[in-house]
Design a protein around this motif. Structure first.
Motif, PDB file in Angstrom:
ATOM      1  N   GLU A   1       0.822  -1.212   0.000  1.00  0.00           N
ATOM      2  CA  GLU A   1       0.000   0.000   0.000  1.00  0.00           C
ATOM      3  C   GLU A   1       0.854   1.260   0.000  1.00  0.00           C
ATOM      4  N   VAL A   2       1.993   1.215   0.715  1.00  0.00           N
ATOM      5  CA  VAL A   2       2.867   2.395   0.760  1.00  0.00           C
ATOM      6  C   VAL A   2       3.395   2.709  -0.627  1.00  0.00           C
ATOM      7  N   ALA A   3       3.813   1.681  -1.364  1.00  0.00           N
ATOM      8  CA  ALA A   3       4.323   1.896  -2.720  1.00  0.00           C
ATOM      9  C   ALA A   3       3.227   2.419  -3.645  1.00  0.00           C
ATOM     10  N   GLN A   4       2.002   1.934  -3.472  1.00  0.00           N
ATOM     11  CA  GLN A   4       0.901   2.406  -4.303  1.00  0.00           C
ATOM     12  C   GLN A   4       0.580   3.862  -4.011  1.00  0.00           C
ATOM     13  N   LEU A   5       0.640   4.237  -2.738  1.00  0.00           N
ATOM     14  CA  LEU A   5       0.351   5.617  -2.368  1.00  0.00           C
ATOM     15  C   LEU A   5       1.430   6.567  -2.870  1.00  0.00           C
ATOM     16  N   LEU A   6       2.672   6.065  -2.924  1.00  0.00           N
ATOM     17  CA  LEU A   6       3.794   6.872  -3.395  1.00  0.00           C
ATOM     18  C   LEU A   6       4.076   6.626  -4.868  1.00  0.00           C
TER      19      LEU A   6
END
Length: 230
Positions: free
Chosen positions: A166-171
């Motif tokens: 999720e962190v990679a998707q948000l960034l």
């Protein structure tokens, strides 16, 4: 005796005082050198003994009274519990590699996966061990300098992998985001997990072990020019 000679010490007494101060300074230097030489070795041996003794006690409590090493042998053998634990882990690995062991392992994981609280703990611990112990993983194998906790302030960090989930998707859109663990000094077991672009860190040639020495010592033990601490 002249007035100017009253406050002057005899030559023999002055020489004795100088030798006394020199001897005291040398003894003090030898004392600190002895502490620096023996303290790391003593503390290391003491911690190793605590681990061995703790494992021996644990194995001794788990085994039935009739099968305990101190009951079978006429003398106490330090480290025997650790050897028995290693043999047990090797046997578990051998059984798990077989078809029956793999089936039992999947059944056990499926059972734990149905338990609300234990499921999260088991998954997190398993991922950590698989990440750290896997030879193909790059976790904690690269030491970098990262600008933290503010601009123009640099800290030692350890790259723990590429940012995912999720962190990679948000960034999304950032260039090659990585996970960097910034440990605290002198206790490196606590710290901060930050997500930064690969271009925002400066790779260091030192090994992870040398990086940990630098953190634990508070900067007193630094690697040499070749990127290795002597």
């Amino acid at each position: 005796m002249a007035d100017g000679d009253e406050g002057r010490k005899p030559r023999g007494l002055a020489l004795f005082s100088g030798l006394h101060l020199t001897l005291a300074a040398r003894l003090k230097a030898y004392l600190f050198t002895g502490i620096l030489v023996t303290a790391p070795i003593s503390i290391t041996l003491y911690l190793a003994w605590l681990v061995v003794d703790g494992v021996d006690r644990l194995v001794d409590n788990l085994l039935p009274a009739a099968f305990r090493p101190d009951q079978l042998l006429p003398f106490t053998l330090p480290g025997l519990g650790l050897v028995l634990l290693l043999i047990f882990l090797i046997l578990v690995g051998m059984v798990s590699a077989g078809m029956v062991g793999s089936l039992l392992l999947r059944l056990g994981e499926a059972l734990v996966g149905r338990m609300p609280v234990l499921r999260g703990i088991h998954t997190a611990v398993k991922q950590v061990f698989e990440t750290v112990l896997a030879q193909k993983s790059d976790a904690f194998r690269e030491v970098v300098l990262v600008e933290f906790p503010r601009k123009d302030a640099w800290s030692i960090g350890f790259v723990s992998g590429t940012t995912r989930g999720e962190v990679a998707q948000l960034l999304d859109g950032a260039d090659d985001m990585i996970n960097v663990f910034v440990p605290t000094t002198p206790n490196p077991t606590s710290g901060y997990l930050i997500f930064v672009p690969r271009s925002a860190v400066k790779p260091l040639r030192m090994s992870v072990e040398d990086g940990l020495k630098l953190v634990v010592s508070g900067g007193l033990v630094a690697p040499g020019e070749g990127g290795s601490i002597p």
